[in-house]
Design an enzyme around this catalytic site. Structure first.
Site, mmCIF file in Angstrom:
data_model
loop_
_atom_site.group_PDB
_atom_site.id
_atom_site.type_symbol
_atom_site.label_atom_id
_atom_site.label_comp_id
_atom_site.label_asym_id
_atom_site.label_seq_id
_atom_site.Cartn_x
_atom_site.Cartn_y
_atom_site.Cartn_z
ATOM 1 N N SER A 50 0.838 -1.201 0.000
ATOM 2 C CA SER A 50 0.000 0.000 0.000
ATOM 3 C C SER A 50 0.878 1.258 0.000
ATOM 4 O O SER A 50 1.704 1.433 -0.903
ATOM 5 C CB SER A 50 -0.968 -0.052 1.189
ATOM 6 O OG SER A 50 -2.000 0.895 1.054
ATOM 7 N N ASP A 56 -9.650 -5.547 -4.334
ATOM 8 C CA ASP A 56 -8.697 -4.646 -3.695
ATOM 9 C C ASP A 56 -9.105 -3.188 -3.916
ATOM 10 O O ASP A 56 -9.524 -2.811 -5.014
ATOM 11 C CB ASP A 56 -7.328 -4.887 -4.348
ATOM 12 C CG ASP A 56 -6.158 -4.370 -3.560
ATOM 13 O OD1 ASP A 56 -6.345 -3.510 -2.695
ATOM 14 O OD2 ASP A 56 -5.033 -4.846 -3.849
ATOM 15 N N HIS A 89 -7.623 -5.773 -0.178
ATOM 16 C CA HIS A 89 -6.377 -5.044 0.044
ATOM 17 C C HIS A 89 -5.397 -5.820 0.919
ATOM 18 O O HIS A 89 -4.186 -5.732 0.725
ATOM 19 C CB HIS A 89 -6.714 -3.696 0.690
ATOM 20 C CG HIS A 89 -5.634 -2.668 0.577
ATOM 21 N ND1 HIS A 89 -5.050 -2.331 -0.632
ATOM 22 C CD2 HIS A 89 -5.045 -1.874 1.511
ATOM 23 C CE1 HIS A 89 -4.152 -1.395 -0.435
ATOM 24 N NE2 HIS A 89 -4.109 -1.098 0.849
#
Length: 299
Positions: free
Chosen positions: A111, A253, A280
Site C-alpha cells: 500500500s 482490492d 487489500h
C-alpha cells in the site's frame, strides 16, 4: 529474532528520533534479506507479520511517527514535515544502521509502503537492490482516486448518502460515517471472516492510537483524500527502476488495476499477479497463494 532502534536525526528537530525494527532470521548469512515497508501511513509493521511464512531473513520496522518508533503528535497537520523524502531518508538511515546499505537486499512495500518502495527504488540509494515487490499499491493518487470512486459507486445508496453527507459537513467522526466506511472496508480492505481479522484490527488500532501521519498525509479515511499525498505520483520516476519487480493486487482490492497499471507500463522488468477472492489485505485473505508467489519471485 532481534529487536532494536536506529537513531534518526531529522533536520529541524531538537532531539534525535528513533526507528524501531525487528529482524527475523540471521542477517549474517549469504541469503538476501527482505526489507518490509508497511502501509498507512501509520499502519505499523504488525499487520504484515504473516510474511514470516517466507523462508528468508526479514527486517520489519515501524516508520517514524508510528508504533514503537518516535511519535511526533505536535507535527500533526504539518504537511511540509511529513514528506516522502523524510521516509526515504529514514529507510536509508535504517539500512546503514543494520549494515545493509552496501550488500544486496530485496524490498517489499504494501500500500503506502509500495509507494515509498517505488520512490526509493528509483533513487541512486537503491544500487544494492536485487528485487522489488509492490503489493496492493498505487502509482499515482489520481489513478487511485479513479479506482476508489468506481468501488464507491457500487456501495448501497444509503451508504453512499452517508459518505456524501460527511464530506459536505466535514464530520468524519460520527457513528454513521464510521459504519458506512466499515461497509467499504469489509468489501475492499479484507474479505477474511470473522471481521475484522487480527491483522486488520491491528492496523485500525494503530490509526486510532495516533493518526498523525495518516491524517496529515492521507485523510480521515480511505474514501476521502485530503492530505499531502493528494496529488502524489511516482509515474515519471518509474523508468529509473531497473530491478525485477513483482506487482500483486486483488480483484476486490481498493488498489484497483487502474492504480497499479502505470507500474506495469513503465517498469522494464515487471510481472503482475492479481488474486481472486481477496481484497487489500491479500496476504491475509489468500495467505498461502500470496506467500507462494512471493517465495517463487524471491528465490
Amino acid at each position: 529474532m532481534a529487536e532494536g532502534s536506529a537513531v534518526f536525526n531529522v533536520p529541524g528537530l531538537s532531539e534525535p528520533c528513533h526507528t524501531w525494527y525487528k529482524v527475523i532470521g540471521n542477517l549474517q548469512t549469504e541469503q538476501t534479506p527482505l526489507i518490509v515497508l508497511h502501509g498507512g501511513p501509520g499502519a505499523c509493521h504488525d499487520y504484515l507479520l504473516p510474511l514470516t511464512d517466507l523462508s528468508m531473513p526479514l527486517v520489519f520496522y515501524d516508520q517514524l511517527g508510528n508504533g514503537k518508533s518516535t511519535h511526533l503528535p505536535e507535527k500533526n497537520g504539518d504537511e511540509a514535515f511529513w514528506s516522502v523524502d523524510l521516509f526515504k531518508d529514514e529507510l536509508n538511515n535504517l539500512l546503514a544502521h543494520l549494515n545493509l546499505d552496501k550488500r544486496q537486499i530485496d524490498v517489499y512495500g504494501h500500500s503506502w509502503g509500495g509507494m515509498l518502495a517505488a520512490e526509493w527504488a528509483a533513487t541512486p540509494s537503491s544500487s544494492n537492490l536485487r528485487r522489488l515487490i509492490i503489493s496492493n499499491s498505487l502509482a499515482s493518487m489520481d489513478a487511485w482516486r479513479t479506482g476508489i470512486t468506481a468501488l464507491r459507486k457500487q456501495l448501497p445508496e444509503d451508504v453512499q448518502a452517508v459518505l456524501d453527507r460527511a464530506e459536505e459537513t466535514k464530520n468524519f467522526t460520527s457513528p454513521e460515517y464510521e459504519a458506512a466506511v466499515e461497509v467499504f472496508y469489509k468489501r475492499h480492505l479484507s474479505l477474511a471472516r470473522p471481521w475484522p481479522a487480527p491483522e486488520v484490527q491491528s492496523a485500525l488500532d494503530w490509526f486510532a492510537a495516533d493518526a498523525t501521519t495518516y491524517e496529515t498525509m492521507y485523510g480521515p479515511s480511505e474514501l476521502y483524500i485530503t492530505g499531502s499525498l493528494r496529488d502524489w505520483t511516482v509515474i515519471p520516476k518509474l523508468r529509473d527502476i531497473k530491478v525485477p519487480t513483482l506487482l500483486i493486487n486483488a480483484v476486490q482490492d481498493e488498489a484497483q488495476d487502474v492504480a497499479m497499471q502505470p507500474f506495469f507500463d513503465h517498469i522494464k522488468k515487471v510481472r503482475w499477479i492479481t488474486l481472486d477472492n481477496a481484497a487489500h489485505f491479500s496476504h491475509v485473505d489468500q495467505r498461502e497463494k500470496y506467500m507462494s508467489h512471493l517465495q517463487a519471485f524471491l528465490r
